[in-house]
Design an enzyme around this catalytic site. Structure first.
Site, mmCIF file in Angstrom:
data_model
loop_
_atom_site.group_PDB
_atom_site.id
_atom_site.type_symbol
_atom_site.label_atom_id
_atom_site.label_comp_id
_atom_site.label_asym_id
_atom_site.label_seq_id
_atom_site.Cartn_x
_atom_site.Cartn_y
_atom_site.Cartn_z
ATOM 1 N N LYS A 204 61.337 65.893 -50.864
ATOM 2 C CA LYS A 204 60.744 64.550 -50.854
ATOM 3 C C LYS A 204 59.632 64.456 -51.904
ATOM 4 C CE LYS A 204 63.727 63.238 -47.883
ATOM 5 N NZ LYS A 204 63.785 63.301 -46.438
HETATM 6 C C1 LIG Z 1 64.728 63.320 -45.170
HETATM 7 C C2 LIG Z 1 65.002 62.138 -44.326
HETATM 8 C C3 LIG Z 1 64.688 62.108 -42.952
HETATM 9 C C4 LIG Z 1 64.291 63.317 -42.188
HETATM 10 O O1 LIG Z 1 63.148 63.923 -42.640
HETATM 11 P P1 LIG Z 1 62.759 65.348 -42.032
HETATM 12 O O2 LIG Z 1 61.316 65.501 -42.408
HETATM 13 O O3 LIG Z 1 63.639 66.348 -42.721
HETATM 14 O O4 LIG Z 1 62.983 65.315 -40.587
HETATM 15 C C5 LIG Z 1 64.834 60.935 -42.258
HETATM 16 N N1 LIG Z 1 65.312 59.834 -42.856
HETATM 17 C C6 LIG Z 1 65.650 59.815 -44.154
HETATM 18 C C7 LIG Z 1 66.157 58.550 -44.759
HETATM 19 C C8 LIG Z 1 65.532 60.976 -44.929
HETATM 20 O O5 LIG Z 1 65.926 60.971 -46.210
#
Ligand SMILES: *Cc1c(COP(=O)(O)O)cnc(C)c1O
Length: 402
Positions: A204
């Site tokens: 991210k």
């Molecule tokens: C990455 C992601 C998540 C989950 O995030 P985590 O921190 O890995 O639990 C949820 N929604 C979207 C759209 C994502 O891309």
């Protein structure tokens, strides 16, 4: 004849291959010496689980958003979405509107609570939630809506909030892609929904390895999320450690979860947050260079932000236009042969066996997501990528598509 012991084979002669550039992945975290030093400090401090660094990270994150929000650190955005929905009272039999163009976490958290995700199609331009489809999906049991700010571009939140107000729905923003994203001059996280959840997963826009943040302006909601984050225990371990009440005393007041962030992760997060504006500027620059370098190819480029808004550029997603020389799968294969990693965001939820079968879904219900899925690919975009890396991607796309 039994195997006889043999001398080790001599090393193979070095093949006379031309210099091939290293494989360029589609995402790489940007971890510097500051993060490494902060983790070492934390390890040496004697406090490695939730404690002072997590507090500081929450404080810094809330301050970044202007200081009016509560920020509660959790060990993933998935955990954060679950906690937010739980705190809002979503339960068995309730329906929650979720886009099909997302990661499975957005929908699975609804199931954790015994409620039903109702999947809706994407807007063909932004690939965010189609709000007309969302409105059509509202029924007597609909309790909440989870807009996802796809790729880092905010949903039309004015319309989402108006729709929610008209139908008394709770709104939890899945902002896993949207840090930092401006919507009409305000940061996602401050737009007035019930809660917003950010992700610090490794790919991210900032990372803690694994982690997330729940943000809300509602003090009661924040209190419930904090409580349920750590076993429904009325005070967290650090408070017990430092308070003047006996250290051994605590009370369980609900059947909570184990979703707290460690100080090791928070130490990384504090440093990443200090760098976020620089990260964001670099992502914008890379997105603009893709826009310029790919403009004349048979590609539909991602929708940009409107006036007063910005795009976090977590993902740069292009779509092959009709008549392109290669199909999507073939293009991904050919790029990979040339050492370029790409991905697809997302295989729409309605295409996954679990959601398809348990919600009785058919592709025809999601024409925009279907059309986008067939032609989409995510290009490499991350802060550690050099201009030369990016020119390699652009050059290879030009060779393959013209
Ligand atoms: C990455 C992601 C998540 C989950 O995030 P985590 O921190 O890995 O639990 C949820 N929604 C979207 C759209 C994502 O891309």
């Amino acid at each position: 004849m039994p195997d006889a012991p043999t001398a080790p084979a001599p090393p193979a002669p070095a093949a006379a291959v031309p210099d091939t550039p290293p494989f360029l992945p589609f995402a790489v975290p940007d971890i510097g010496d500051e993060e490494i030093a902060a983790v070492l400090d934390c390890l040496r401090s004697g406090w490695i689980t939730t404690g002072p660094r997590t507090r500081q990270f929450e404080h810094d994150f809330a301050a970044y958003l202007g200081g009016a929000e509560h920020a509660i650190a959790v060990n993933s955005a998935t955990a954060g979405l679950h906690l937010a929905l739980e705190a809002l009272g979503i339960g068995p039999g309730d329906e929650v509107i979720v886009p099909t163009m997302t990661f499975t976490a957005t929908a699975e958290v609804v199931r954790y609570l015994g409620a039903h995700p109702v999947l809706v199609d994407a807007d063909p331009d932004t690939l965010n939630l189609d709000l007309a489809a969302a409105e059509a999906a509202i029924g007597p049991r609909t309790r909440a809506i989870i807009p996802v700010h796809y790729a880092g571009l905010a949903c039309d939140m004015a319309r989402v909030l108006a729709l929610a107000a008209a139908h008394q729905l709770k709104v939890v923003e899945d902002a896993a892609h949207a840090f930092p994203t401006l919507y009409q001059g305000r940061l996602v996280g401050t737009l007035g929904s019930d809660a917003t959840v950010f992700s610090f997963y490794a790919n991210k826009t900032m990372t803690t390895g694994e982690g997330g943040m729940v943000v809300t302006r509602d003090a009661d909601l924040a209190r419930r999320v904090r409580l349920m984050r750590i076993h429904g225990i009325s005070q967290d371990a650090f408070e017990r450690y430092t308070s003047t009440t006996p250290a051994w005393f605590y009370e369980v007041v609900a059947a909570g979860f184990k979703y707290n962030l460690t100080d090791l992760a928070a130490a990384i997060g504090i440093e990443q947050l200090r760098k976020i504006d620089g990260f964001s500027a670099r992502r914008q620059q890379l997105a603009q260079a893709y826009d310029a370098g790919l403009r004349d190819l048979p590609l539909r480029l991602p929708a940009g932000p409107g006036p007063g808004s910005s795009h976090a550029w977590h993902l740069y997603v292009v779509r092959l236009q009709a008549g392109a020389r290669l199909g999507r799968d073939e293009l991904i294969r050919r790029l990979s042969e040339r050492g370029i990693g790409t991905s697809v965001h997302f295989i729409p939820l309605h295409r996954h066996p679990f959601w398809r079968d348990s919600c009785a879904l058919a592709p025809a219900q999601f024409p925009a997501a279907e059309a986008a899925f067939e032609t989409m690919l995510t290009l490499p975009l991350y802060t550690r990528m050099s201009d030369a890396d990016q020119q390699r991607v652009i050059g290879n796309l030009r060779e393959l598509l013209t």
